[in-house]
Design an enzyme around this catalytic site. Structure first.
Site, PDB file in Angstrom:
ATOM      1  N   ASP A   1       0.827  -1.208   0.000  1.00  0.00           N
ATOM      2  CA  ASP A   1       0.000   0.000   0.000  1.00  0.00           C
ATOM      3  C   ASP A   1       0.863   1.262   0.000  1.00  0.00           C
ATOM      4  O   ASP A   1       1.947   1.272   0.585  1.00  0.00           O
ATOM      5  CB  ASP A   1      -0.914  -0.025   1.246  1.00  0.00           C
ATOM      6  CG  ASP A   1      -2.113   0.890   1.082  1.00  0.00           C
ATOM      7  OD1 ASP A   1      -2.341   1.408  -0.033  1.00  0.00           O
ATOM      8  OD2 ASP A   1      -2.828   1.099   2.075  1.00  0.00           O
TER       9      ASP A   1
ATOM     10  N   HIS B   1       2.659   3.077  -8.996  1.00  0.00           N
ATOM     11  CA  HIS B   1       2.490   1.643  -9.238  1.00  0.00           C
ATOM     12  C   HIS B   1       3.714   1.076  -9.968  1.00  0.00           C
ATOM     13  O   HIS B   1       4.156  -0.034  -9.678  1.00  0.00           O
ATOM     14  CB  HIS B   1       1.209   1.374 -10.044  1.00  0.00           C
ATOM     15  CG  HIS B   1      -0.042   1.794  -9.312  1.00  0.00           C
ATOM     16  ND1 HIS B   1      -0.272   1.467  -7.994  1.00  0.00           N
ATOM     17  CD2 HIS B   1      -1.125   2.523  -9.712  1.00  0.00           C
ATOM     18  CE1 HIS B   1      -1.445   1.984  -7.622  1.00  0.00           C
ATOM     19  NE2 HIS B   1      -1.969   2.625  -8.647  1.00  0.00           N
TER      20      HIS B   1
ATOM     21  N   GLU C   1     -12.305  -5.055  -4.739  1.00  0.00           N
ATOM     22  CA  GLU C   1     -12.832  -3.704  -4.471  1.00  0.00           C
ATOM     23  C   GLU C   1     -12.130  -2.648  -5.332  1.00  0.00           C
ATOM     24  O   GLU C   1     -12.657  -1.556  -5.542  1.00  0.00           O
ATOM     25  CB  GLU C   1     -12.650  -3.369  -2.977  1.00  0.00           C
ATOM     26  CG  GLU C   1     -13.532  -4.173  -2.025  1.00  0.00           C
ATOM     27  CD  GLU C   1     -13.075  -5.619  -1.800  1.00  0.00           C
ATOM     28  OE1 GLU C   1     -11.873  -5.913  -1.982  1.00  0.00           O
ATOM     29  OE2 GLU C   1     -13.934  -6.457  -1.457  1.00  0.00           O
TER      30      GLU C   1
ATOM     31  N   ARG D   1     -12.058   1.989  -8.531  1.00  0.00           N
ATOM     32  CA  ARG D   1     -11.161   3.123  -8.818  1.00  0.00           C
ATOM     33  C   ARG D   1     -11.528   3.750 -10.172  1.00  0.00           C
ATOM     34  O   ARG D   1     -12.214   3.115 -10.977  1.00  0.00           O
ATOM     35  CB  ARG D   1      -9.714   2.636  -8.841  1.00  0.00           C
ATOM     36  CG  ARG D   1      -9.275   2.233  -7.464  1.00  0.00           C
ATOM     37  CD  ARG D   1      -7.802   2.013  -7.374  1.00  0.00           C
ATOM     38  NE  ARG D   1      -7.487   1.802  -5.968  1.00  0.00           N
ATOM     39  CZ  ARG D   1      -6.319   1.998  -5.415  1.00  0.00           C
ATOM     40  NH1 ARG D   1      -5.305   2.376  -6.147  1.00  0.00           N
ATOM     41  NH2 ARG D   1      -6.127   1.792  -4.132  1.00  0.00           N
TER      42      ARG D   1
ATOM     43  N   LEU E   1      11.449 -20.153  -4.697  1.00  0.00           N
ATOM     44  CA  LEU E   1      10.426 -19.294  -4.078  1.00  0.00           C
ATOM     45  C   LEU E   1       9.094 -19.394  -4.821  1.00  0.00           C
ATOM     46  O   LEU E   1       9.062 -19.360  -6.048  1.00  0.00           O
ATOM     47  CB  LEU E   1      10.900 -17.833  -4.127  1.00  0.00           C
ATOM     48  CG  LEU E   1       9.915 -16.800  -3.579  1.00  0.00           C
ATOM     49  CD1 LEU E   1       9.921 -16.810  -2.046  1.00  0.00           C
ATOM     50  CD2 LEU E   1      10.235 -15.398  -4.082  1.00  0.00           C
TER      51      LEU E   1
ATOM     52  N   ARG F   1       2.016  -4.970   5.995  1.00  0.00           N
ATOM     53  CA  ARG F   1       1.266  -3.951   5.245  1.00  0.00           C
ATOM     54  C   ARG F   1       2.018  -2.639   5.336  1.00  0.00           C
ATOM     55  O   ARG F   1       2.269  -2.142   6.442  1.00  0.00           O
ATOM     56  CB  ARG F   1      -0.153  -3.769   5.792  1.00  0.00           C
ATOM     57  CG  ARG F   1      -0.919  -2.718   4.972  1.00  0.00           C
ATOM     58  CD  ARG F   1      -2.362  -2.558   5.363  1.00  0.00           C
ATOM     59  NE  ARG F   1      -3.024  -1.683   4.397  1.00  0.00           N
ATOM     60  CZ  ARG F   1      -4.293  -1.764   4.052  1.00  0.00           C
ATOM     61  NH1 ARG F   1      -5.071  -2.665   4.601  1.00  0.00           N
ATOM     62  NH2 ARG F   1      -4.808  -0.928   3.171  1.00  0.00           N
TER      63      ARG F   1
ATOM     64  N   ARG G   1      -5.085  -2.550   8.847  1.00  0.00           N
ATOM     65  CA  ARG G   1      -6.212  -3.471   8.668  1.00  0.00           C
ATOM     66  C   ARG G   1      -5.855  -4.516   7.624  1.00  0.00           C
ATOM     67  O   ARG G   1      -4.890  -4.362   6.870  1.00  0.00           O
ATOM     68  CB  ARG G   1      -7.491  -2.715   8.281  1.00  0.00           C
ATOM     69  CG  ARG G   1      -7.326  -1.774   7.127  1.00  0.00           C
ATOM     70  CD  ARG G   1      -8.629  -1.062   6.763  1.00  0.00           C
ATOM     71  NE  ARG G   1      -8.365  -0.043   5.766  1.00  0.00           N
ATOM     72  CZ  ARG G   1      -8.340   1.266   5.997  1.00  0.00           C
ATOM     73  NH1 ARG G   1      -8.612   1.734   7.197  1.00  0.00           N
ATOM     74  NH2 ARG G   1      -8.067   2.113   5.022  1.00  0.00           N
TER      75      ARG G   1
ATOM     76  N   SER H   1      -8.076  -5.627   5.252  1.00  0.00           N
ATOM     77  CA  SER H   1      -8.724  -5.262   3.980  1.00  0.00           C
ATOM     78  C   SER H   1      -9.138  -6.455   3.115  1.00  0.00           C
ATOM     79  O   SER H   1      -8.831  -6.496   1.917  1.00  0.00           O
ATOM     80  CB  SER H   1      -7.822  -4.322   3.168  1.00  0.00           C
ATOM     81  OG  SER H   1      -7.641  -3.117   3.846  1.00  0.00           O
TER      82      SER H   1
ATOM     83  N   GLU I   1       1.407 -13.409  12.198  1.00  0.00           N
ATOM     84  CA  GLU I   1       1.882 -12.225  12.926  1.00  0.00           C
ATOM     85  C   GLU I   1       1.722 -11.005  12.015  1.00  0.00           C
ATOM     86  O   GLU I   1       2.141 -11.042  10.847  1.00  0.00           O
ATOM     87  CB  GLU I   1       3.359 -12.393  13.314  1.00  0.00           C
ATOM     88  CG  GLU I   1       3.633 -13.581  14.214  1.00  0.00           C
ATOM     89  CD  GLU I   1       2.984 -13.457  15.596  1.00  0.00           C
ATOM     90  OE1 GLU I   1       2.820 -12.323  16.092  1.00  0.00           O
ATOM     91  OE2 GLU I   1       2.647 -14.511  16.175  1.00  0.00           O
TER      92      GLU I   1
HETATM   93  C1  FPP Z   1      -1.897  -0.032  -3.526  1.00  0.00           C
HETATM   94  O1  FPP Z   1      -1.450   1.315  -3.496  1.00  0.00           O
HETATM   95  C2  FPP Z   1      -1.325  -0.737  -4.668  1.00  0.00           C
HETATM   96  C3  FPP Z   1      -2.036  -1.273  -5.717  1.00  0.00           C
HETATM   97  C4  FPP Z   1      -3.501  -1.193  -5.799  1.00  0.00           C
HETATM   98  C5  FPP Z   1      -1.370  -1.928  -6.857  1.00  0.00           C
HETATM   99  C6  FPP Z   1      -0.104  -2.668  -6.534  1.00  0.00           C
HETATM  100  C7  FPP Z   1       0.376  -3.320  -7.752  1.00  0.00           C
HETATM  101  C8  FPP Z   1       1.670  -3.505  -8.071  1.00  0.00           C
HETATM  102  C9  FPP Z   1       2.803  -3.051  -7.249  1.00  0.00           C
HETATM  103  C10 FPP Z   1       1.965  -4.213  -9.382  1.00  0.00           C
HETATM  104  C11 FPP Z   1       2.296  -5.669  -9.170  1.00  0.00           C
HETATM  105  C12 FPP Z   1       2.207  -6.303 -10.510  1.00  0.00           C
HETATM  106  C13 FPP Z   1       2.574  -7.541 -10.880  1.00  0.00           C
HETATM  107  C14 FPP Z   1       2.211  -8.083 -12.194  1.00  0.00           C
HETATM  108  C15 FPP Z   1       3.378  -8.378 -10.025  1.00  0.00           C
HETATM  109  P1  FPP Z   1      -2.541   2.487  -3.528  1.00  0.00           P
HETATM  110  O2  FPP Z   1      -2.786   2.868  -4.944  1.00  0.00           O
HETATM  111  O3  FPP Z   1      -3.746   2.052  -2.770  1.00  0.00           O
HETATM  112  O4  FPP Z   1      -1.786   3.625  -2.788  1.00  0.00           O
HETATM  113  P2  FPP Z   1      -2.450   4.786  -1.908  1.00  0.00           P
HETATM  114  O5  FPP Z   1      -3.011   4.123  -0.675  1.00  0.00           O
HETATM  115  O6  FPP Z   1      -1.286   5.661  -1.599  1.00  0.00           O
HETATM  116  O7  FPP Z   1      -3.489   5.464  -2.742  1.00  0.00           O
END
Ligand code: FPP
Length: 248
Positions: free
Chosen positions: A18, A35, A65, A69, A129, A186, A192, A194, A205
């Site tokens: 997050d 991202h 959810e 967006r 892994l 997290r 949370r 989520s 943990e």
């Molecule tokens: C949450 O941050 C993150 C996401 C919804 C996307 C995470 C996805 C990746 C890192 C890509 C992984 C991809 C592959 C194919 C392995 P947020 O947007 O909720 O951040 P915010 O809370 O600051 O708004």
């Protein structure tokens, strides 16, 4: 010397990545830049986890959810999944990583579904892994899907309600056959779960950090592992019973 040579490392780590959006906004960049940076962080931590010889990482890339967006962010995220798979899968394969997606992939474009199944096929026999990516996933969806599968077998007279037990039920969840996460991390400050791995985190943990996902590096990952290694996991027993088991 890496952290694994000095302490007990967890077998399986579940991660909510997050804070990508806030990281980007804080730098005056579009959210998708966060991202993209998030993919780089995941890549570095996967490399690190291979070195630490962890058994599994399960990372939440897209929740059920998240469809709420803005359309533009969803489209950019889907494009990012495709390009991340294209650019990373060979490297994952050469590092003996077994990639698996959990969640309802039928909602994705056929291009993304194809890319997912090709990546899984390429890495299916790898023994290192296990990297599980949760996409269009939610814990409640996972439990309902398992329940539907049990109900279907009862309808077909393959079993009765009395046959249902934890083992039978777990075998129908997305992460069937994999040990439950020992540690949940997290980033991004929220405390949370989520609707993530609701069943599988019963005894996990929980580690929360304010650090935004793109800034979460190997050093901070090691700090979370060190924190985990100091936890006494009791699974319902008393501290005295656990100490006794450790001595014997
Ligand atoms: C949450 O941050 C993150 C996401 C919804 C996307 C995470 C996805 C990746 C890192 C890509 C992984 C991809 C592959 C194919 C392995 P947020 O947007 O909720 O951040 P915010 O809370 O600051 O708004």
């Amino acid at each position: 010397m890496n952290v694994a040579s000095t302490i007990t490392v967890p077998n399986h780590i579940a991660i909510i990545m997050d804070g990508n959006g806030r990281w980007a906004e804080g730098k005056g960049l579009p959210r998708v830049a966060g991202h993209r940076a998030g993919v780089k962080t995941l890549r570095k931590l996967v490399e690190h986890s291979v070195k630490l010889k962890l058994n599994a990482i399960t990372a939440y890339a897209f929740s059920r959810e998240n469809w709420q967006r803005p359309d533009t962010e969803i489209k950019l995220l889907m494009d990012l999944f495709i390009s991340a798979l294209r650019s990373e899968v060979e490297d994952l394969h050469s590092n003996n990583v077994k990639l698996q997606f959990i969640g309802d992939r039928s909602a994705f474009s056929s291009k993304l579904q194809h890319s997912i199944s090709q990546s899984e096929k390429l890495t299916i026999t790898n023994s290192g892994l296990r990297l599980n990516i949760a996409a269009n996933y939610s814990g409640r969806w996972d439990i309902i899907s398992a329940l539907q599968s049990v109900a279907r077998d009862i309808e077909l007279d393959k079993m009765t309600a009395a046959d249902i037990n934890e083992t039978l039920f777990c075998d129908r969840l997305s992460l069937a056959g994999l040990i439950d996460p020992d540690l949940f991390i997290r980033t991004g400050g929220e405390q949370r779960i989520s609707n993530y791995l609701l069943w599988q985190t019963a005894y996990t943990e929980l580690y929360f950090t304010e650090t935004l996902w793109p800034d979460f590096d190997a050093e901070q990952f090691d700090l979370a592992i060190k924190w985990y290694s100091k936890r006494q996991r009791r699974f319902g027993k008393t501290p005295e019973q656990i100490e006794q088991t450790l001595k014997s």
